[in-house]
Design a protein around this motif. Structure first.
Motif, PDB file in Angstrom:
ATOM      1  N   LYS A   1       0.838  -1.200   0.000  1.00 55.95           N
ATOM      2  CA  LYS A   1       0.000   0.000   0.000  1.00 55.95           C
ATOM      3  C   LYS A   1       0.873   1.251   0.000  1.00 55.95           C
ATOM      4  N   LEU A   2       0.548   2.170  -0.921  1.00 48.90           N
ATOM      5  CA  LEU A   2       1.317   3.414  -1.011  1.00 48.90           C
ATOM      6  C   LEU A   2       0.603   4.578  -0.349  1.00 48.90           C
ATOM      7  N   GLY A   3      -0.717   4.568  -0.371  1.00 46.10           N
ATOM      8  CA  GLY A   3      -1.452   5.670   0.233  1.00 46.10           C
ATOM      9  C   GLY A   3      -2.810   5.826  -0.418  1.00 46.10           C
ATOM     10  N   PRO A   4      -3.633   6.726   0.119  1.00 49.33           N
ATOM     11  CA  PRO A   4      -4.970   6.920  -0.440  1.00 49.33           C
ATOM     12  C   PRO A   4      -4.914   7.475  -1.853  1.00 49.33           C
ATOM     13  N   GLY A   5      -5.787   6.950  -2.722  1.00 47.50           N
ATOM     14  CA  GLY A   5      -5.849   7.440  -4.088  1.00 47.50           C
ATOM     15  C   GLY A   5      -6.225   8.907  -4.162  1.00 47.50           C
ATOM     16  N   SER A   6      -6.941   9.386  -3.138  1.00 52.55           N
ATOM     17  CA  SER A   6      -7.373  10.789  -3.137  1.00 52.55           C
ATOM     18  C   SER A   6      -6.189  11.744  -3.034  1.00 52.55           C
ATOM     19  N   ARG A   7      -5.038  11.221  -2.614  1.00 51.27           N
ATOM     20  CA  ARG A   7      -3.866  12.092  -2.500  1.00 51.27           C
ATOM     21  C   ARG A   7      -3.167  12.295  -3.839  1.00 51.27           C
ATOM     22  N   LEU A   8      -3.667  11.627  -4.858  1.00 51.39           N
ATOM     23  CA  LEU A   8      -3.040  11.774  -6.171  1.00 51.39           C
ATOM     24  C   LEU A   8      -4.088  12.235  -7.185  1.00 51.39           C
ATOM     25  N   PRO A   9      -4.304  13.548  -7.290  1.00 53.10           N
ATOM     26  CA  PRO A   9      -5.298  14.068  -8.240  1.00 53.10           C
ATOM     27  C   PRO A   9      -4.876  13.817  -9.685  1.00 53.10           C
ATOM     28  N   ARG A  10      -5.809  14.082 -10.585  1.00 50.70           N
ATOM     29  CA  ARG A  10      -5.518  13.914 -12.011  1.00 50.70           C
ATOM     30  C   ARG A  10      -4.387  14.864 -12.435  1.00 50.70           C
ATOM     31  N   GLU A  11      -3.591  14.365 -13.375  1.00 51.24           N
ATOM     32  CA  GLU A  11      -2.453  15.120 -13.934  1.00 51.24           C
ATOM     33  C   GLU A  11      -1.434  15.481 -12.863  1.00 51.24           C
ATOM     34  N   GLN A  12      -1.311  14.605 -11.880  1.00 50.31           N
ATOM     35  CA  GLN A  12      -0.287  14.761 -10.846  1.00 50.31           C
ATOM     36  C   GLN A  12       0.503  13.458 -10.757  1.00 50.31           C
ATOM     37  N   ALA A  13       1.664  13.545 -10.172  1.00 53.26           N
ATOM     38  CA  ALA A  13       2.502  12.355 -10.020  1.00 53.26           C
ATOM     39  C   ALA A  13       3.028  12.282  -8.597  1.00 53.26           C
ATOM     40  N   ALA A  14       3.450  11.103  -8.232  1.00 55.05           N
ATOM     41  CA  ALA A  14       4.057  10.910  -6.912  1.00 55.05           C
ATOM     42  C   ALA A  14       5.165   9.878  -7.050  1.00 55.05           C
ATOM     43  N   THR A  15       6.146   9.985  -6.199  1.00 59.06           N
ATOM     44  CA  THR A  15       7.225   9.004  -6.210  1.00 59.06           C
ATOM     45  C   THR A  15       7.085   8.076  -5.016  1.00 59.06           C
ATOM     46  N   TYR A  16       7.599   6.893  -5.155  1.00 63.39           N
ATOM     47  CA  TYR A  16       7.589   5.925  -4.060  1.00 63.39           C
ATOM     48  C   TYR A  16       8.766   4.974  -4.247  1.00 63.39           C
TER      49      TYR A  16
END
Ligand code: FES
Length: 337
Positions: free
Chosen positions: A240-255
């Motif tokens: 698990k990386l985190g809630p999907g709500s923390r990644l809005p459209r046209e945004q990115a996140a690293t893990y």
């Protein structure tokens, strides 16, 4: 005169390089993929010139970045108009050689890195200046007959006036060009847009799903589409990386990749689909980021397609390796592949 086009190219390119840095909204923004601090860390990592960056630039990345940008603009102006050409060319050569020892050092084969080529391109102007070319240096030394000479009158004692020497005329012109460089730098900084930060998702191994069954592969997830899906359907080893709500459209996140520990990047496109790739640039190993709809590498300007990972610009020799992510129960999971 045969070298005049090369001189103009070098001068204009340096002016552009300075403007491009200062007008980049992420350049002075910690966490942005093009943040100068991130670039400096990447340049210093395992390179022979890294100790110079660690000693002088990395402790004060903002000052170093802005200083280099203004220096580039000033060198570019001086070389373009041909004032103090040899000194300015030597400055440009030193800067490019330092970049060769740091930013371009891991480029393979070496000729794909531009900084070594730039270093040698400066050499004729370090050795001979702008001799025989249209240049302020030559106008100051030998004003052409019949032309109005740009001279400065220097007051002398007893009310006399004397024509200023070429050296003092050059100093006045240098001060004027320094003012122009600062004005260009200021305008570049003012016109830069706002930076939208990308996010970081933290792999939480204690919450990893360990059930069996096939989940959707990368690109199959939609925000909330799998909300309510039972986590028992998660593939084995999903983290698990985190809630999907923390990644809005046209945004990115690293893990951190659950298998290798290397950085990965997950992107939610405008439709809500997720794609993920290794965040390790295939050129020289810098960590990529997401900006303006594309995956960008801060080190040498490499760019990758955010949907496919294919190289679309810059020196990277291969696409980014795809990674698997999925969304279930409102959570984003990394799936070991
Ligand atoms: S490390 Fe050179 S473009 Fe990424």
């Amino acid at each position: 005169m045969a070298l005049f086009p090369l001189r103009l190219f070098l001068g204009i390119t340096f002016i552009y390089a300075g403007i491009q840095k200062l007008s980049d909204p992420g350049f002075l923004h910690p966490g942005a993929p093009t943040y100068i601090g991130t670039q400096l860390e990447g340049f210093a990592n395992g390179t022979p010139g890294g100790f110079i960056l660690r000693a002088f630039a990395i402790p004060h990345p903002g000052v170093a970045g802005v200083g280099v940008a203004i220096t580039e603009i000033l060198i570019g102006l001086l070389v373009t108009v041909g004032l103090f050409t040899r000194i300015a060319a030597a400055g440009g050569m030193c800067l490019n050689f330092l970049l060769f020892l740091t930013a371009s050092w891991n480029t393979s084969p070496y000729f794909l890195g531009p900084d070594l080529v730039f270093s040698f391109a400066w050499l004729p102007f370090v050795l001979a200046g702008a001799t025989g070319q249209p240049a302020l240096d030559n106008l100051v030394e030998n004003p052409p007959e019949g032309l109005v000479r740009r001279t400065r009158l220097t007051p002398m004692t007893g009310g006399e006036v004397a024509e200023s020497s070429p050296a003092s005329t050059r100093r006045v012109l240098l001060a004027e060009l320094a003012g122009v460089a600062l004005a260009i730098a200021g305008i570049s900084t003012l016109v830069k847009g706002n930076y939208s930060p990308s996010r970081t998702l933290t792999a939480n191994t204690s919450s990893a799903g360990t059930g069996s069954g096939g989940g959707p592969a990368a690109g199959a997830g939609k925000p909330g589409a799998d909300a309510g899906a039972h986590t028992s359907k998660l593939p084995k080893g999903a983290v698990k990386l985190g809630p999907g709500s923390r990644l809005p459209r046209e945004q990115a996140a690293t893990y951190s990749d659950p298998a290798s520990g290397e950085p990965d990047i997950v992107i939610r496109d405008s439709q809500g689909n997720l794609t993920a790739f290794s965040a390790v640039c295939t050129h020289a190993g810098c960590t990529v980021g997401f900006q303006g709809g594309v995956i960008v590498c801060p080190c040498h300007g490499g760019e990758y397609n955010a949907e496919t990972g294919e190289v679309i610009a810059g020196p990277p020799p291969a696409p980014l390796a795809p990674k698997k992510v999925m969304e279930a129960g409102g959570q984003i999971y990394a799936v070991p592949s």
